[in-house]
Design an enzyme around this catalytic site. Sequence first.
Site, PDB file in Angstrom:
ATOM      1  N   THR A  77       0.844  -1.197   0.000  1.00 59.15           N
ATOM      2  CA  THR A  77       0.000   0.000   0.000  1.00 59.15           C
ATOM      3  C   THR A  77       0.873   1.238   0.000  1.00 59.15           C
ATOM      4  O   THR A  77       1.948   1.257   0.618  1.00 59.15           O
ATOM      5  CB  THR A  77      -0.937   0.011   1.217  1.00 59.15           C
ATOM      6  OG1 THR A  77      -0.158  -0.022   2.423  1.00 59.15           O
ATOM      7  CG2 THR A  77      -1.866  -1.199   1.188  1.00 59.15           C
ATOM      8  N   GLY A  88       4.607  -0.701  11.619  1.00 64.56           N
ATOM      9  CA  GLY A  88       4.778  -0.213  12.974  1.00 64.56           C
ATOM     10  C   GLY A  88       3.466   0.125  13.644  1.00 64.56           C
ATOM     11  O   GLY A  88       2.378  -0.238  13.166  1.00 64.56           O
ATOM     12  N   HIS A 110      -2.448   1.032  14.221  1.00 66.39           N
ATOM     13  CA  HIS A 110      -3.492   1.983  14.626  1.00 66.39           C
ATOM     14  C   HIS A 110      -4.514   2.186  13.511  1.00 66.39           C
ATOM     15  O   HIS A 110      -5.726   2.177  13.744  1.00 66.39           O
ATOM     16  CB  HIS A 110      -2.833   3.313  14.993  1.00 66.39           C
ATOM     17  CG  HIS A 110      -3.792   4.413  15.294  1.00 66.39           C
ATOM     18  ND1 HIS A 110      -4.527   4.482  16.462  1.00 66.39           N
ATOM     19  CD2 HIS A 110      -4.156   5.506  14.561  1.00 66.39           C
ATOM     20  CE1 HIS A 110      -5.280   5.556  16.442  1.00 66.39           C
ATOM     21  NE2 HIS A 110      -5.074   6.194  15.305  1.00 66.39           N
ATOM     22  N   ASP A 144      -8.704  -6.811  30.419  1.00 72.79           N
ATOM     23  CA  ASP A 144      -9.317  -6.793  31.753  1.00 72.79           C
ATOM     24  C   ASP A 144     -10.513  -5.861  31.865  1.00 72.79           C
ATOM     25  O   ASP A 144     -11.119  -5.735  32.929  1.00 72.79           O
ATOM     26  CB  ASP A 144      -8.276  -6.423  32.810  1.00 72.79           C
ATOM     27  CG  ASP A 144      -7.710  -5.019  32.631  1.00 72.79           C
ATOM     28  OD1 ASP A 144      -8.013  -4.380  31.609  1.00 72.79           O
ATOM     29  OD2 ASP A 144      -6.956  -4.574  33.514  1.00 72.79           O
ATOM     30  N   GLU A 179      -0.079   8.755  16.927  1.00 74.73           N
ATOM     31  CA  GLU A 179      -0.614   9.584  15.850  1.00 74.73           C
ATOM     32  C   GLU A 179      -1.336  10.787  16.449  1.00 74.73           C
ATOM     33  O   GLU A 179      -2.227  10.620  17.289  1.00 74.73           O
ATOM     34  CB  GLU A 179      -1.588   8.776  14.981  1.00 74.73           C
ATOM     35  CG  GLU A 179      -0.989   7.519  14.367  1.00 74.73           C
ATOM     36  CD  GLU A 179       0.124   7.832  13.391  1.00 74.73           C
ATOM     37  OE1 GLU A 179      -0.055   8.742  12.553  1.00 74.73           O
ATOM     38  OE2 GLU A 179       1.177   7.171  13.463  1.00 74.73           O
TER      39      GLU A 179
END
Length: 306
Positions: free
Chosen positions: A43, A68, A73, A217, A275
Amino acid sequence: MASFDRGLLVYQANAGQAEIEHNLSQVLPVLAEAVKELSTVQTESIEDLHETAKRYKDEIDVFFILGGDGTVHECVNIFAEEENPPRFGVLPAGTCNDFARMLGIPMDLNQAARAIVNGETKAVDIGKADGRYFANFWGIGLVTRTSYNIDEEQKDSLGVLSYFISAFKTMSGAETFEYQLEIDGRKTEGEAVMLMVMNGAFIGTRQVPDPEVKLDDGYFNVMVIKDSNFRLFRELMTMNRPWTKEENFRELEYKKASHIKVTTDPVEEVDRDGEIEGETPSEITLLPKHLSFLTGESGTHVAFEE
């Protein structure tokens, strides 16, 4: 014998050709043995990544991300609202790879590929803030300014070291902001230099000294840093010792929560998973066990409840 029926491996074109070829040579032979039908797509932009995911999303049962924290994200945001998202396998090819570290994945790419195809699938909590999602952390203050202060040339040449250089420069001129917090209905306020809502435990490759941070959790770990001085570092290093009393902390406030509202003066820009996107005020909600990730064979007991 193949472990997966159909898989997609995506990688970005922003690395040099020699680096791309090296990275692929480390992971493709391993993945090809584990996946009956494996597609590979390069991409060139975030838009291209979105289009690729949209094109393949109904055809795959595992989505391998060679990249990364920023790529992870973006993929989390692409699939967070899908009804039947695939499993994710993270192959750490970025600078810090903080979320991969939390999953117990080795930093060596060949070892990482072998670990995730032989590892477990774990459902992971995901955070949602103002229409965007995050896997590792939401933060304001020092963490955002550190991201801005990173020299891109240093990042290319020094890698992780560039983050530490930026952090030291940022801490020396840290400015406070006023904050108002509503944490699961409880209100608090004060002044701080940084506020972190953590799902993971690694920031800039460094692990927060809290063994209670878990990915499944149902809670965020909310940390308010009031000043960046020696006392803060002492409190950080003792925060989970049996004899520590958090009510005695002067520079650190620490809570667990699943729903948080944040208001600041002045307005603060928000860092999600490294970001910079959005600003305060912000409302943050935890989505329990929302997406599934392949984990490494070792270290997963640190990140998960079971």
